[in-house]
Design a protein around this motif. Structure first.
Motif, PDB file in Angstrom:
ATOM      1  N   ARG A 132       0.829  -1.213   0.000  1.00 64.81           N
ATOM      2  CA  ARG A 132       0.000   0.000   0.000  1.00 64.81           C
ATOM      3  C   ARG A 132       0.861   1.259   0.000  1.00 64.81           C
ATOM      4  NH1 ARG A 132      -2.874  -3.112   3.859  1.00 64.81           N
ATOM      5  NH2 ARG A 132      -1.999  -1.854   5.554  1.00 64.81           N
ATOM      6  N   VAL A 133       1.876   1.307   0.867  1.00 62.97           N
ATOM      7  CA  VAL A 133       2.658   2.537   0.947  1.00 62.97           C
ATOM      8  C   VAL A 133       3.533   2.723  -0.289  1.00 62.97           C
ATOM      9  CG1 VAL A 133       2.619   2.626   3.467  1.00 62.97           C
ATOM     10  CG2 VAL A 133       4.492   1.421   2.312  1.00 62.97           C
ATOM     11  N   VAL A 134       3.994   1.618  -0.904  1.00 64.23           N
ATOM     12  CA  VAL A 134       4.762   1.757  -2.148  1.00 64.23           C
ATOM     13  C   VAL A 134       3.888   2.377  -3.228  1.00 64.23           C
ATOM     14  CG1 VAL A 134       5.849   0.473  -4.025  1.00 64.23           C
ATOM     15  CG2 VAL A 134       6.425  -0.073  -1.654  1.00 64.23           C
ATOM     16  N   ALA A 135       2.664   1.873  -3.351  1.00 63.45           N
ATOM     17  CA  ALA A 135       1.768   2.405  -4.377  1.00 63.45           C
ATOM     18  C   ALA A 135       1.417   3.862  -4.116  1.00 63.45           C
ATOM     19  CB  ALA A 135       0.493   1.555  -4.435  1.00 63.45           C
ATOM     20  N   LEU A 136       1.056   4.203  -2.880  1.00 63.05           N
ATOM     21  CA  LEU A 136       0.689   5.580  -2.542  1.00 63.05           C
ATOM     22  C   LEU A 136       1.875   6.528  -2.689  1.00 63.05           C
ATOM     23  CD1 LEU A 136      -1.686   5.242   0.551  1.00 63.05           C
ATOM     24  CD2 LEU A 136      -2.251   6.213  -1.684  1.00 63.05           C
ATOM     25  N   ALA A 137       3.050   6.091  -2.228  1.00 67.04           N
ATOM     26  CA  ALA A 137       4.232   6.951  -2.313  1.00 67.04           C
ATOM     27  C   ALA A 137       4.593   7.233  -3.764  1.00 67.04           C
ATOM     28  CB  ALA A 137       5.406   6.313  -1.593  1.00 67.04           C
ATOM     29  N   THR A 138       4.477   6.217  -4.607  1.00 74.30           N
ATOM     30  CA  THR A 138       4.792   6.412  -6.025  1.00 74.30           C
ATOM     31  C   THR A 138       3.819   7.411  -6.664  1.00 74.30           C
ATOM     32  OG1 THR A 138       5.640   4.152  -6.160  1.00 74.30           O
ATOM     33  CG2 THR A 138       5.100   5.243  -8.236  1.00 74.30           C
ATOM     34  N   ARG A 139       2.540   7.262  -6.383  1.00 72.31           N
ATOM     35  CA  ARG A 139       1.545   8.187  -6.934  1.00 72.31           C
ATOM     36  C   ARG A 139       1.753   9.598  -6.421  1.00 72.31           C
ATOM     37  NH1 ARG A 139      -4.000   5.732  -5.332  1.00 72.31           N
ATOM     38  NH2 ARG A 139      -4.735   7.663  -6.345  1.00 72.31           N
ATOM     39  N   LEU A 140       2.020   9.734  -5.125  1.00 73.12           N
ATOM     40  CA  LEU A 140       2.227  11.067  -4.558  1.00 73.12           C
ATOM     41  C   LEU A 140       3.503  11.701  -5.102  1.00 73.12           C
ATOM     42  CD1 LEU A 140       1.313  13.285  -2.668  1.00 73.12           C
ATOM     43  CD2 LEU A 140       2.362  12.050  -0.743  1.00 73.12           C
ATOM     44  N   GLY A 141       4.547  10.891  -5.269  1.00 76.83           N
ATOM     45  CA  GLY A 141       5.782  11.415  -5.854  1.00 76.83           C
ATOM     46  C   GLY A 141       5.561  11.942  -7.252  1.00 76.83           C
ATOM     47  N   GLU A 142       4.754  11.233  -8.024  1.00 79.09           N
ATOM     48  CA  GLU A 142       4.453  11.693  -9.381  1.00 79.09           C
ATOM     49  C   GLU A 142       3.684  13.009  -9.355  1.00 79.09           C
ATOM     50  OE1 GLU A 142       2.351   8.301 -10.811  1.00 79.09           O
ATOM     51  OE2 GLU A 142       4.156   7.296 -11.586  1.00 79.09           O
ATOM     52  N   VAL A 143       2.723  13.133  -8.440  1.00 73.88           N
ATOM     53  CA  VAL A 143       1.965  14.381  -8.313  1.00 73.88           C
ATOM     54  C   VAL A 143       2.898  15.549  -7.998  1.00 73.88           C
ATOM     55  CG1 VAL A 143       0.253  15.604  -6.898  1.00 73.88           C
ATOM     56  CG2 VAL A 143      -0.194  13.261  -7.666  1.00 73.88           C
ATOM     57  N   LEU A 144       3.923  15.306  -7.211  1.00 81.68           N
ATOM     58  CA  LEU A 144       4.861  16.357  -6.814  1.00 81.68           C
ATOM     59  C   LEU A 144       6.014  16.512  -7.791  1.00 81.68           C
ATOM     60  CD1 LEU A 144       4.836  15.639  -2.985  1.00 81.68           C
ATOM     61  CD2 LEU A 144       4.029  17.722  -4.099  1.00 81.68           C
ATOM     62  N   GLY A 145       5.971  15.816  -8.923  1.00 80.90           N
ATOM     63  CA  GLY A 145       6.932  16.047  -9.987  1.00 80.90           C
ATOM     64  C   GLY A 145       8.173  15.193  -9.967  1.00 80.90           C
ATOM     65  N   LEU A 176      12.485   6.709  -4.343  1.00 78.18           N
ATOM     66  CA  LEU A 176      11.381   6.825  -3.392  1.00 78.18           C
ATOM     67  C   LEU A 176      10.667   5.477  -3.248  1.00 78.18           C
ATOM     68  CD1 LEU A 176       9.398   8.385  -1.607  1.00 78.18           C
ATOM     69  CD2 LEU A 176       8.179   9.073  -3.695  1.00 78.18           C
ATOM     70  N   ARG A 177      10.443   4.792  -4.357  1.00 80.33           N
ATOM     71  CA  ARG A 177       9.816   3.463  -4.322  1.00 80.33           C
ATOM     72  C   ARG A 177      10.654   2.490  -3.490  1.00 80.33           C
ATOM     73  NH1 ARG A 177       6.889   0.800  -7.704  1.00 80.33           N
ATOM     74  NH2 ARG A 177       8.593  -0.598  -8.300  1.00 80.33           N
ATOM     75  N   GLN A 178      11.956   2.496  -3.704  1.00 79.90           N
ATOM     76  CA  GLN A 178      12.821   1.594  -2.934  1.00 79.90           C
ATOM     77  C   GLN A 178      12.794   1.937  -1.448  1.00 79.90           C
ATOM     78  OE1 GLN A 178      16.756   1.401  -4.631  1.00 79.90           O
ATOM     79  NE2 GLN A 178      15.953   1.317  -6.719  1.00 79.90           N
ATOM     80  N   GLY A 179      12.784   3.228  -1.150  1.00 83.23           N
ATOM     81  CA  GLY A 179      12.693   3.639   0.251  1.00 83.23           C
ATOM     82  C   GLY A 179      11.397   3.182   0.889  1.00 83.23           C
ATOM     83  N   ALA A 180      10.296   3.209   0.111  1.00 83.55           N
ATOM     84  CA  ALA A 180       9.016   2.733   0.633  1.00 83.55           C
ATOM     85  C   ALA A 180       9.080   1.241   0.952  1.00 83.55           C
ATOM     86  CB  ALA A 180       7.910   3.022  -0.374  1.00 83.55           C
ATOM     87  N   TYR A 181       9.743   0.470   0.096  1.00 83.63           N
ATOM     88  CA  TYR A 181       9.912  -0.952   0.384  1.00 83.63           C
ATOM     89  C   TYR A 181      10.716  -1.180   1.667  1.00 83.63           C
ATOM     90  CZ  TYR A 181       8.250  -2.817  -4.116  1.00 83.63           C
ATOM     91  OH  TYR A 181       7.493  -3.204  -5.181  1.00 83.63           O
ATOM     92  N   LEU A 182      11.747  -0.381   1.858  1.00 80.21           N
ATOM     93  CA  LEU A 182      12.735  -0.656   2.914  1.00 80.21           C
ATOM     94  C   LEU A 182      12.573   0.212   4.156  1.00 80.21           C
ATOM     95  CD1 LEU A 182      15.935  -0.988   0.692  1.00 80.21           C
ATOM     96  CD2 LEU A 182      14.612  -2.829   1.734  1.00 80.21           C
ATOM     97  N   HIS A 183      11.524   1.019   4.223  1.00 82.05           N
ATOM     98  CA  HIS A 183      11.469   2.013   5.305  1.00 82.05           C
ATOM     99  C   HIS A 183      11.527   1.387   6.697  1.00 82.05           C
ATOM    100  CE1 HIS A 183       7.228   0.803   5.111  1.00 82.05           C
ATOM    101  NE2 HIS A 183       7.092   1.286   6.335  1.00 82.05           N
ATOM    102  N   ASP A 184      10.977   0.196   6.854  1.00 82.07           N
ATOM    103  CA  ASP A 184      10.969  -0.443   8.181  1.00 82.07           C
ATOM    104  C   ASP A 184      12.048  -1.504   8.324  1.00 82.07           C
ATOM    105  OD1 ASP A 184       9.123   0.961   9.601  1.00 82.07           O
ATOM    106  OD2 ASP A 184       7.427  -0.320   9.072  1.00 82.07           O
ATOM    107  N   LEU A 185      13.108  -1.415   7.536  1.00 84.75           N
ATOM    108  CA  LEU A 185      14.189  -2.406   7.608  1.00 84.75           C
ATOM    109  C   LEU A 185      14.741  -2.528   9.013  1.00 84.75           C
ATOM    110  CD1 LEU A 185      16.054  -4.326   6.013  1.00 84.75           C
ATOM    111  CD2 LEU A 185      17.552  -2.366   5.599  1.00 84.75           C
ATOM    112  N   VAL A 245      14.785   8.203   2.912  1.00 81.26           N
ATOM    113  CA  VAL A 245      13.463   7.735   3.325  1.00 81.26           C
ATOM    114  C   VAL A 245      13.578   6.806   4.522  1.00 81.26           C
ATOM    115  CG1 VAL A 245      11.447   6.366   2.643  1.00 81.26           C
ATOM    116  CG2 VAL A 245      12.425   8.021   1.044  1.00 81.26           C
ATOM    117  N   VAL A 246      14.515   5.869   4.468  1.00 83.06           N
ATOM    118  CA  VAL A 246      14.684   4.913   5.561  1.00 83.06           C
ATOM    119  C   VAL A 246      15.032   5.625   6.869  1.00 83.06           C
ATOM    120  CG1 VAL A 246      16.073   2.983   6.404  1.00 83.06           C
ATOM    121  CG2 VAL A 246      15.337   3.034   4.016  1.00 83.06           C
ATOM    122  N   ARG A 247      15.904   6.604   6.798  1.00 82.89           N
ATOM    123  CA  ARG A 247      16.371   7.263   8.020  1.00 82.89           C
ATOM    124  C   ARG A 247      15.428   8.363   8.518  1.00 82.89           C
ATOM    125  NH1 ARG A 247      21.198   7.543  10.817  1.00 82.89           N
ATOM    126  NH2 ARG A 247      21.404   9.378  12.140  1.00 82.89           N
TER     127      ARG A 247
END
Length: 530
Positions: free
Chosen positions: A352-365, A374-383, A431-433
């Motif tokens: 869910r957060v990967v999909a939302l983050a990708t869409r929001l990133g696109e909206v912000l250019g 950003l997508r990779q950070g969404a995958y790994l944010h809770d590493l 993103v992770v930090r």
């Protein structure tokens, strides 16, 4: 029963006054001194003290402590003394012997209810002074006190040895804590083991991968054998390694000892297999002594086994990271799902957060590499949650202050893990930090504020909190999308970048902002444990 010659023999010239005084007071004084000395002695000194005080208290010409051990049935050159000790140990009772024309003998066993016979005290006097009933009672009392003291001293020594073993194990783990490469972990582990145990040489080798490490000095013939072993494939490793940690202080006497190692001077050896999670023997850790040893150091097995475990974990980490690099998208998703498997209340959170983050990133250019990072950070944010204990991560109730500190540390620890992956970009690491930083500077781990927080982290913070609010957790119900958006709106300019919040609203145009009387205040309520 096998017995060893009493090496703690005490001989004393026969005197009329066995305790340095006269009468009952002198005997009591000697007994009191004996009890104090036995109570204060260590296990190595107790046998000698028992023989010494037996000689003094009973006015004996000599005495010895005989312990169950190797078969050396010689005691003062008098076979009768050894035989008497055997009989006392076998019967558990005081035994006497009066050889014709020789010394009179008396033997008392030291018995322990848990360990059985600990040994026997044998005393001798001239034939003209036979032992009486008082002597039997006195030697019995001394042997009873000696058994208690010896049992207590051994228990204390065992506790001290165990504590020392724990200390060395902790220092061994600490020496490799900041290391990730298997070669570096192996080198540090071998150096620590050799220093703690006094081994002459320590080595690790993994034939299939043709890697290894070694520390210490070794003769040329042994190095030649070691080189030959390294050329073998892992599948051909000896069954000795597959049986677990093997150790001996007398290698030449082992039935399966290899002649070339004996010829190379090997005397003591510890072999610990490096076993991966699937049961594969990946390599071997060897500790070797080229000098005669009375026994191996007590912690040798435990330390060698721990070193092998640390190396195995490092090898597994390296293999895992290589798999992630080879199949980046699939690897990142697999890692995210692995985190969810451990933290069950966030099931589906990663996708869910990967999909939302990708869409929001696109909206912000965001485009190209920045959006992918950003997508990779969404995958790994809770590493970093991999390092959070289950007792904290899976706790159903509210966290204590100390537990919250542990939980908050996952962002920095996740960053330290993630930056070991060479293919991850800067924005991914940000993103992770920094996904728990706040716009007003009250976040963690670095207390950044405003636009000094990297954009990817600001974007993901909104997405992460929204998903946490709309997901059911053990400590709260799932908020509706409208309730969650209301909370995001309320926190714009405090927790979140207002422009990012505004852009996020455009992703959910049909959601109605509802009033919420029980809005949770503070970052703990907004985020939960996202």
């Amino acid at each position: 029963m096998k017995l060893e010659q009493g090496v703690w023999r005490r001989e004393r010239a026969l005197t009329a006054d066995p305790v340095g005084g006269s009468g009952l007071s002198a005997l009591l004084g000697g007994w009191s001194a004996a009890c104090r000395a036995l109570h204060a002695a260590g296990p190595e000194d107790l046998p000698g003290l028992l023989a010494d005080y037996a000689t003094r208290l009973l006015g004996a010409s000599r005495a010895a402590f005989v312990s169950p051990a190797r078969s050396e049935p010689v005691l003062w050159g008098e076979p009768g003394a050894f035989t008497l000790a055997c009989r006392a140990l076998e019967t558990g009772e005081v035994q006497g012997l009066s050889p014709g024309g020789g010394e009179v003998l008396l033997a008392a066993p030291l018995l322990d209810s848990a360990e059985g016979p600990l040994g026997a005290v044998v005393v001798a006097r001239g034939a003209n002074r036979p032992f009486g009933e008082r002597d039997v009672h006195l030697l019995t009392a001394l042997s009873t006190a000696g058994a208690a003291a010896l049992g207590r001293a051994r228990a204390v020594q065992a506790a001290q040895d165990r504590a020392e073993e724990f200390r060395m194990l902790a220092e061994l783990s600490g020496a490799t804590l900041s290391l990730t490469e298997p070669a570096a972990v192996a080198q540090a582990s071998l150096e620590a083991c050799r220093a703690f145990l006094g081994a002459d040489h320590a080595a690790y080798y993994a034939p299939a991968r043709q890697v290894g490490a070694e520390v210490g000095e070794a003769p040329g013939p042994y190095r030649a054998v070691l080189s030959a072993q390294r050329e073998r494939r892992a599948a051909g490793m000896s069954s000795r390694a597959r049986r677990g940690v093997q150790a001996t202080h007398a290698y030449p006497q082992e039935p399966d000892a290899r002649p070339e190692l004996i010829a190379a001077g090997v005397r003591g050896v510890v072999v610990a297999p490096v076993v991966l999670a699937g049961g594969e023997v990946e390599g071997v850790v060897n500790l070797v002594w080229f000098r005669d040893l009375p026994a191996l150091p007590r912690a040798a097995r435990a330390l060698a086994g721990r070193a092998a475990e640390l190396i195995a974990r490092a090898v597994e980490r390296e293999s895992h990271l290589r798999a992630v690099e080879a199949t980046r998208e699939g690897g990142l998703l697999a890692l995210g799902l692995a985190l969810e498997a451990r933290d069950l209340e966030t099931s589906g959170h990663t996708r869910r957060v990967v999909a939302l983050a990708t869409r929001l990133g696109e909206v912000l250019g965001l485009r190209g590499d920045l959006l992918e990072e950003l997508r990779q950070g969404a995958y790994l944010h809770d590493l970093g949650k991999l390092t959070v204990p289950d007792a904290v991560l899976l706790k159903p109730g509210k966290l204590t202050a100390e537990e919250w500190i542990t939980m908050r540390g996952h962002a920095a620890r996740g960053y330290e893990l993630a930056r070991q992956m060479p293919t991850l970009g800067t924005e991914t690491l940000h993103v992770v930090r920094h996904h728990h930083e706040r716009w007003d500077g009250a976040g963690y781990p670095d207390g950044m504020a405003g636009e000094e927080i990297p954009l990817g982290a600001r974007i993901f913070a909104v997405v992460d909190v929204y998903d946490a609010l709309t997901s059911e957790r053990p400590y709260k119900r799932a908020w509706t999308p409208g309730e969650a958006l209301r909370e995001l709106h309320a926190q714009a300019g405090q927790h979140f970048d207002p422009q990012v919040v505004e852009a996020f609203f455009s992703l959910l145009p049909g959601t109605r902002l509802v009033e919420r009387a029980d809005s949770v205040a503070g970052s703990g309520g907004q985020e939960g444990r996202a």
